[in-house]
Enzyme design. Structure first.
Site, PDB file in Angstrom:
ATOM      1  N   SER A   1      -6.001   3.509   4.417  1.00  0.00           N
ATOM      2  CA  SER A   1      -5.456   2.690   3.332  1.00  0.00           C
ATOM      3  C   SER A   1      -6.561   2.029   2.507  1.00  0.00           C
ATOM      4  CB  SER A   1      -4.509   1.616   3.889  1.00  0.00           C
ATOM      5  OG  SER A   1      -3.611   1.180   2.890  1.00  0.00           O
TER       6      SER A   1
ATOM      7  N   LYS B   1       3.339   6.490   5.221  1.00  0.00           N
ATOM      8  CA  LYS B   1       2.428   5.445   4.765  1.00  0.00           C
ATOM      9  C   LYS B   1       2.956   4.058   5.101  1.00  0.00           C
ATOM     10  CE  LYS B   1      -1.337   4.021   2.819  1.00  0.00           C
ATOM     11  NZ  LYS B   1      -1.369   2.877   3.752  1.00  0.00           N
TER      12      LYS B   1
ATOM     13  N   SER C   1       0.794  -1.237   0.000  1.00  0.00           N
ATOM     14  CA  SER C   1       0.000   0.000   0.000  1.00  0.00           C
ATOM     15  C   SER C   1       0.826   1.286   0.000  1.00  0.00           C
ATOM     16  CB  SER C   1      -0.946   0.017   1.209  1.00  0.00           C
ATOM     17  OG  SER C   1      -2.048  -0.835   0.986  1.00  0.00           O
TER      18      SER C   1
ATOM     19  N   LYS D   1       0.203   3.884  -2.635  1.00  0.00           N
ATOM     20  CA  LYS D   1      -0.798   4.948  -2.548  1.00  0.00           C
ATOM     21  C   LYS D   1      -0.183   6.342  -2.411  1.00  0.00           C
ATOM     22  CE  LYS D   1      -4.156   1.648  -0.864  1.00  0.00           C
ATOM     23  NZ  LYS D   1      -4.451   0.762   0.254  1.00  0.00           N
TER      24      LYS D   1
END
Length: 383
Positions: free
Chosen positions: A118, A225, A63, A66
């Site tokens: 997320s 993140k 993720s 992202k």
């Protein structure tokens, strides 16, 4: 004087970014051992690589993908635009903010859902809204990464769920994050611990909790993140700022992701500091003017001259300037350069610019000068 610098700021910034980004690519940084399969720590302003470990190995990134999804949204979308959740986003596997089919939601709220919770459904909704379809958006992601100097990055999804051929490197992901951190909203979102966004059709809101525990455990943490899949392992993009030095780091396939991130940042702050020699607009010299209407003029720094240095070391400040200035030049014209140098290496440079316009001497000026210098004999007026 500040006003005449304004028009040069975009040009100077682009030149400085190109210089520093190129330096970061050539600079490998200090090789260190790491519990991560791949790791890197860079200084945000200059892009200088401080520490690295297998930083150019191609790996899946879960993720943390992202970060690029958010960056493209900020570059191509308007935050108050409303996106409609389509069938591809509705019920997408993995983490979700439980968007409803046909639900309408602003890009701003989707970005919070993307980066804090997320949400894979938020990622697909943003991709389809910005790119028209996921495939086009992913192509845009890859092309934008290449523009930033990412040579080992291919995006095939906007969320990072496992897919063969979807990969990046710790170094490339640090470059992407560095660019994203130039956006104030991105910085605000990724440093937020908890937020709420509307939930269409409900009397209450969605509550979003940031999964990055560094925000509560590490002094000066800025986000950014987390990511995890079985194929990619634990992946983390992180950052912090202390005493004027801001770092960005990436660890990929790292079991002790938060501990390793903290260790790398501790090393960065322990061994490096930001050295600033000149501020933007600071006066650096007063030089004589030839054939002008004034004898001297002020030379200013066209930008902030800073460099990351090892703690306790002081670079040399060098100027490249003419001995005299020629009349006819305009406020903001580049007439030289200032450099920070250490051991023969140029660490950073900024243009030096004129702080004022230099008018030429002409006939009208000389006539006016003569008239004002002519002796004036008072006449007795006859009574």
């Amino acid at each position: 004087m500040k006003a005449c610098l304004r028009g040069w700021v975009p040009i100077l910034c682009c030149a400085m970014m190109a210089f520093f980004t190129g330096g970061a690519q050539a600079e490998e940084g200090e090789q260190v051992e790491s519990s991560a399969r791949s790791a890197v720590l860079i200084e945000r302003e200059t892009g200088k690589v401080l520490f690295c470990h297998n930083a150019h190995e191609r790996l899946p990134m879960a993720s943390t993908t992202k970060v690029m999804t958010a960056l493209l949204t900020l570059e191509y979308g308007r935050l108050d635009e409303v996106a409609t959740v389509g069938r591809n986003a509705y019920g997408v596997p993995g983490t979700s903010i439980y968007l409803g089919l046909g639900e309408q939601i602003t890009l701003r709220d989707l970005l919070y859902g993307l980066m804090l919770a997320s949400g894979n459904d938020a990622a697909v909704t943003l991709a389809e809204h910005i790119g028209g379809d996921v495939e086009t958006f992913c192509r845009m992601m890859t092309e934008r990464a290449a523009q930033m100097g990412c040579k080992d990055t291919v995006f095939l999804t906007p969320h990072g769920l496992p897919r063969e051929g979807h990969y990046t490197t710790a170094y490339d992901l640090a470059l992407i994050t560095r660019e994203a951190m130039n956006h104030e909203l991105f910085r605000e979102i990724v440093s937020t611990r908890r937020a709420s966004i509307p939930w269409e059709g409900r009397s209450y809101q969605r509550i979003l909790n940031n999964k990055n525990r560094l925000l509560t455990s590490y002094e000066g943490a800025t986000g950014i993140k987390t990511g995890y899949t079985r194929a990619a392992g634990r992946c983390l993009v992180f950052g912090a700022k202390r005493d004027g030095l801001e770092v960005i780091g990436v660890v990929l396939r790292c079991p002790a992701w938060f501990d390793e991130a903290a260790r790398l940042m501790d090393m960065g702050f322990e061994h490096y500091e930001m050295f600033t020699a000149l501020s933007e607009g600071e006066s650096v010299r007063v030089l004589p003017v030839r054939e002008g209407t004034q004898e001297t003029a002020c030379v200013l720094s066209g930008g902030r001259l800073s460099a990351v240095v090892r703690r306790g070391t002081i670079p040399t400040l060098e100027y490249e300037l003419p001995e005299t200035l020629e009349a006819g030049q305009t406020c903001g014209d580049v007439i030289g350069q200032a450099r920070l140098v250490m051991d023969g290496e140029i660490l950073a440079s900024v243009p030096l610019v004129l702080g004022e316009t230099l008018a030429r001497r002409d006939f009208a000026y000389e006539l006016d000068r003569v008239m004002h210098s002519w002796p004036c004999v008072p006449q007795r007026i006859a009574q």
